[in-house]
Design a protein around this motif. Structure first.
Motif, mmCIF file in Angstrom:
data_model
loop_
_atom_site.group_PDB
_atom_site.id
_atom_site.type_symbol
_atom_site.label_atom_id
_atom_site.label_comp_id
_atom_site.label_asym_id
_atom_site.label_seq_id
_atom_site.Cartn_x
_atom_site.Cartn_y
_atom_site.Cartn_z
ATOM 1 N N GLU A 48 -4.528 -14.587 6.916
ATOM 2 C CA GLU A 48 -3.867 -15.792 7.623
ATOM 3 C C GLU A 48 -3.919 -15.995 8.834
ATOM 4 O OE1 GLU A 48 -0.830 -12.886 5.030
ATOM 5 O OE2 GLU A 48 -2.517 -12.572 6.583
ATOM 6 N N CYS A 55 -4.235 -19.443 4.701
ATOM 7 C CA CYS A 55 -4.679 -18.148 4.066
ATOM 8 C C CYS A 55 -6.019 -18.674 3.604
ATOM 9 C CB CYS A 55 -3.565 -18.058 3.059
ATOM 10 S SG CYS A 55 -4.141 -16.482 1.937
ATOM 11 N N TRP A 70 3.343 -17.268 -0.560
ATOM 12 C CA TRP A 70 3.761 -17.137 0.609
ATOM 13 C C TRP A 70 4.964 -16.035 0.705
ATOM 14 C CZ3 TRP A 70 0.631 -17.339 4.949
ATOM 15 C CH2 TRP A 70 -0.206 -18.271 4.941
ATOM 16 N N ARG A 93 7.837 -13.888 3.169
ATOM 17 C CA ARG A 93 8.311 -13.489 4.512
ATOM 18 C C ARG A 93 9.132 -12.254 4.811
ATOM 19 N NH1 ARG A 93 11.748 -18.973 5.899
ATOM 20 N NH2 ARG A 93 13.761 -18.218 4.402
ATOM 21 N N ILE A 148 3.546 -26.107 0.000
ATOM 22 C CA ILE A 148 2.402 -25.411 -0.155
ATOM 23 C C ILE A 148 1.298 -25.904 -0.909
ATOM 24 C CG2 ILE A 148 3.283 -24.376 -2.521
ATOM 25 C CD1 ILE A 148 1.951 -21.767 -1.940
ATOM 26 N N LEU A 176 0.464 -23.434 4.195
ATOM 27 C CA LEU A 176 2.055 -23.431 3.942
ATOM 28 C C LEU A 176 2.592 -24.454 5.141
ATOM 29 C CD1 LEU A 176 4.454 -22.683 2.259
ATOM 30 C CD2 LEU A 176 4.869 -20.859 4.439
ATOM 31 N N TYR A 210 5.008 -13.928 8.047
ATOM 32 C CA TYR A 210 4.639 -14.433 6.876
ATOM 33 C C TYR A 210 3.407 -13.943 6.232
ATOM 34 C CZ TYR A 210 8.321 -18.036 7.408
ATOM 35 O OH TYR A 210 9.454 -18.648 7.623
ATOM 36 N N CYS A 234 0.519 -13.816 3.168
ATOM 37 C CA CYS A 234 -0.118 -14.558 2.007
ATOM 38 C C CYS A 234 -0.416 -13.683 0.803
ATOM 39 C CB CYS A 234 -1.417 -15.281 2.461
ATOM 40 S SG CYS A 234 -2.350 -15.984 1.168
#
Length: 128
Positions: free
Chosen positions: A6, A22, A36, A38, A70, A81, A94, A96
């Motif tokens: 990422e 990513c 994705w 978080r 996305i 993203l 965040y 991936c």
């Protein structure tokens, strides 16, 4: 073996935008979907968005729908993203993720358990 890397995190003011990337390398033909997630300290990892590589369907967390997008660049094996109208509550690391299992579809994409490949994470901080 597929690796996910990422990039694109950082500090932004509320209302601003960031684009996370990513990049997937290795045997990427074995990927069926990417997502994705978080995470903030002391909380579980939260689904943000996903896209199916087989049919292009996309899925979003309700609170980011209309603000986050996305997408995927097939030629670069990169998933993005795009995050607009960022809010302080979007602050998180965040991650991936990708799944090499083609069995899953639809609502399964919201669940972290189906993803067997993860990136290292990138910090996004939104100041008020």
């Amino acid at each position: 073996q597929v690796q996910l890397v990422e990039s694109g995190g950082g500090l932004v003011q509320a209302g601003g935008s960031l684009r996370l990337s990513c990049a997937a390398s290795g045997r990427t033909f074995g990927i069926y979907a990417t997502a994705w997630f978080r995470q903030v300290p002391a909380k579980e990892r939260e689904f943000v968005a996903a896209n199916s590589w087989s049919n292009g369907s996309t899925y979003y967390l309700g609170s980011v729908k209309g603000r986050f997008t996305i997408s995927r660049d097939n030629a670069k094996n990169t998933v993005y993203l795009q995050m607009n109208s960022l809010k302080p509550e979007d602050t998180a690391v965040y991650y991936c993720a990708a799944t090499s299992n083609g069995y899953y579809s639809g609502s399964w994409y919201f669940k972290s358990i189906i993803y067997d490949l993860w990136g290292q994470g990138t910090q996004v901080t939104v100041s008020s």
